[in-house]
Design a protein around this motif. Structure first.
Motif, PDB file in Angstrom:
ATOM      1  N   ALA A  40       7.733  -5.957  -3.854  1.00  0.00           N
ATOM      2  CA  ALA A  40       6.253  -6.306  -4.321  1.00  0.00           C
ATOM      3  C   ALA A  40       6.079  -6.970  -5.459  1.00  0.00           C
ATOM      4  CB  ALA A  40       5.494  -5.176  -3.967  1.00  0.00           C
ATOM      5  N   GLY A  41       5.327  -7.771  -5.519  1.00  0.00           N
ATOM      6  CA  GLY A  41       4.599  -8.321  -6.900  1.00  0.00           C
ATOM      7  C   GLY A  41       3.532  -7.440  -7.417  1.00  0.00           C
ATOM      8  N   VAL A  42       2.773  -6.724  -6.370  1.00  0.00           N
ATOM      9  CA  VAL A  42       1.664  -6.063  -6.867  1.00  0.00           C
ATOM     10  C   VAL A  42       1.855  -4.623  -5.853  1.00  0.00           C
ATOM     11  CG1 VAL A  42      -1.046  -5.681  -6.625  1.00  0.00           C
ATOM     12  CG2 VAL A  42       0.267  -7.907  -7.342  1.00  0.00           C
ATOM     13  N   ILE A  43       1.682  -3.433  -6.623  1.00  0.00           N
ATOM     14  CA  ILE A  43       1.608  -2.233  -5.747  1.00  0.00           C
ATOM     15  C   ILE A  43       0.236  -1.622  -5.707  1.00  0.00           C
ATOM     16  CG2 ILE A  43       2.636   0.145  -5.680  1.00  0.00           C
ATOM     17  CD1 ILE A  43       5.023  -0.809  -7.105  1.00  0.00           C
ATOM     18  N   VAL A  44      -0.466  -1.359  -4.753  1.00  0.00           N
ATOM     19  CA  VAL A  44      -1.504  -0.809  -4.489  1.00  0.00           C
ATOM     20  C   VAL A  44      -1.612   0.646  -4.152  1.00  0.00           C
ATOM     21  CG1 VAL A  44      -3.922  -0.845  -3.246  1.00  0.00           C
ATOM     22  CG2 VAL A  44      -2.728  -2.852  -3.844  1.00  0.00           C
ATOM     23  N   GLU A 104      10.358   4.185 -11.700  1.00  0.00           N
ATOM     24  CA  GLU A 104      11.658   3.901 -11.436  1.00  0.00           C
ATOM     25  C   GLU A 104      11.900   2.630 -10.700  1.00  0.00           C
ATOM     26  OE1 GLU A 104      12.915   7.176  -8.647  1.00  0.00           O
ATOM     27  OE2 GLU A 104      14.006   5.291  -7.342  1.00  0.00           O
ATOM     28  N   VAL A 105      10.997   2.138 -10.024  1.00  0.00           N
ATOM     29  CA  VAL A 105      11.127   0.663  -9.290  1.00  0.00           C
ATOM     30  C   VAL A 105      10.850  -0.338 -10.580  1.00  0.00           C
ATOM     31  CG1 VAL A 105      10.163  -0.957  -7.803  1.00  0.00           C
ATOM     32  CG2 VAL A 105      10.481   1.341  -7.082  1.00  0.00           C
ATOM     33  N   THR A 106       9.854  -0.185 -11.322  1.00  0.00           N
ATOM     34  CA  THR A 106       9.580  -1.273 -12.157  1.00  0.00           C
ATOM     35  C   THR A 106      10.240  -1.134 -13.555  1.00  0.00           C
ATOM     36  OG1 THR A 106       7.962   0.172 -13.380  1.00  0.00           O
ATOM     37  CG2 THR A 106       6.962  -1.387 -11.736  1.00  0.00           C
ATOM     38  N   ALA A 107      11.140  -0.251 -13.637  1.00  0.00           N
ATOM     39  CA  ALA A 107      12.144  -0.057 -14.522  1.00  0.00           C
ATOM     40  C   ALA A 107      13.641  -0.701 -14.089  1.00  0.00           C
ATOM     41  CB  ALA A 107      12.398   1.352 -14.964  1.00  0.00           C
ATOM     42  N   LEU A 117       0.989 -14.995   1.079  1.00  0.00           N
ATOM     43  CA  LEU A 117       0.755 -13.557   0.879  1.00  0.00           C
ATOM     44  C   LEU A 117       1.413 -12.825   1.980  1.00  0.00           C
ATOM     45  CD1 LEU A 117      -0.679 -11.195  -0.838  1.00  0.00           C
ATOM     46  CD2 LEU A 117      -2.565 -11.467   0.844  1.00  0.00           C
ATOM     47  N   VAL A 118       2.078 -11.581   1.553  1.00  0.00           N
ATOM     48  CA  VAL A 118       3.004 -10.761   2.471  1.00  0.00           C
ATOM     49  C   VAL A 118       2.395  -9.365   2.015  1.00  0.00           C
ATOM     50  CG1 VAL A 118       5.018  -9.756   3.324  1.00  0.00           C
ATOM     51  CG2 VAL A 118       4.934 -12.111   2.533  1.00  0.00           C
ATOM     52  N   VAL A 119       1.462  -8.626   3.062  1.00  0.00           N
ATOM     53  CA  VAL A 119       0.990  -7.382   2.745  1.00  0.00           C
ATOM     54  C   VAL A 119       1.862  -6.254   3.575  1.00  0.00           C
ATOM     55  CG1 VAL A 119      -1.042  -5.921   3.067  1.00  0.00           C
ATOM     56  CG2 VAL A 119      -1.209  -8.239   2.516  1.00  0.00           C
ATOM     57  N   ILE A 120       2.349  -5.147   2.827  1.00  0.00           N
ATOM     58  CA  ILE A 120       3.372  -4.377   3.497  1.00  0.00           C
ATOM     59  C   ILE A 120       2.779  -3.083   3.616  1.00  0.00           C
ATOM     60  CG2 ILE A 120       5.505  -3.102   3.187  1.00  0.00           C
ATOM     61  CD1 ILE A 120       6.422  -5.451   1.162  1.00  0.00           C
ATOM     62  N   MET A 150       0.874  -1.284  -0.054  1.00  0.00           N
ATOM     63  CA  MET A 150      -0.142  -0.236   0.040  1.00  0.00           C
ATOM     64  C   MET A 150       0.858   1.308  -0.066  1.00  0.00           C
ATOM     65  SD  MET A 150      -2.869  -1.548   0.208  1.00  0.00           S
ATOM     66  CE  MET A 150      -2.936  -3.362   0.314  1.00  0.00           C
ATOM     67  N   VAL A 151       0.483   2.147  -1.078  1.00  0.00           N
ATOM     68  CA  VAL A 151       1.566   3.227  -1.271  1.00  0.00           C
ATOM     69  C   VAL A 151       0.982   4.432  -1.585  1.00  0.00           C
ATOM     70  CG1 VAL A 151       3.307   4.007  -2.885  1.00  0.00           C
ATOM     71  CG2 VAL A 151       3.574   1.674  -2.179  1.00  0.00           C
TER      72      VAL A 151
END
Ligand SMILES: Nc1ncnc2c1ncn2[C@@H]1O[C@H](COP(=O)(O)OP(=O)(O)O)[C@@H](O)[C@H]1O
Ligand SMILES: [Mg+2]
Length: 127
Positions: free
Chosen positions: A96-100, A122-125, A74-77, A1-2
């Motif tokens: 993370a595999g998924v960014i919410v 930046e992160v996904t690149a 599942l890990v939720v951050i 969660m961001v």
């Protein structure tokens, strides 16, 4: 969660997503990456059975695999506001595999998204 700011429902969303997944039978770990520790505090006050750990670190992406092992599906951050702790949030996004990106549907919040997209890019690149 961001998101950039506090008060955008990161902690609430992390808590509910983690519990919903656990209720459906997944083994879930909640990671509190906010130095304020509000997710862990909520868990203490509410007596959660869900496992939760504090990991408010810019090395989170390097340390998390050793903590998770093969115990969790599942890990939720939960992250701090990006404007205060960009390094921690970037580390969490690397892990993370998924960014919410949580936000209220308001023009003001939409207007604040560009720095969040920049960090996601930046992160996904791989930067
Ligand atoms: N879906 C929602 N509906 C109504 N109130 C919410 C919702 N999500 C969060 N809130 C409230 O908004 C406030 C901020 O939420 P919080 O999850 O602590 O945000 P953040 O972790 O991004 O700082 C809290 O008072 C919380 O109860
Ligand atoms: Mg929070």
């Amino acid at each position: 969660m961001v998101n950039l700011k506090g008060g955008s429902s990161k902690t609430t969303s992390a808590a509910f997503v983690a519990h919903a997944a656990a209720e459906r039978g997944l083994s879930v770990l909640l990671v509190d990456a906010d130095p304020q520790g509000s997710a862990l505090r909520w868990g203490e006050l509410a007596g959660w059975e869900l496992p939760a750990v504090a990991l408010a670190s810019r090395d989170l992406h390097r340390r998390l695999p050793g903590i998770v092992g093969d115990r969790y599906e599942l890990v939720v951050i939960d992250t701090p506001p990006m404007e205060d702790h960009r390094g921690i949030v970037v580390a969490a996004m690397r892990a993370a595999g998924v960014i919410v990106v949580t936000l209220a549907p308001t023009m003001i919040e939409l207007d604040r998204l560009p720095p969040v997209w920049a960090a996601v890019n930046e992160v996904t690149a791989g930067g």
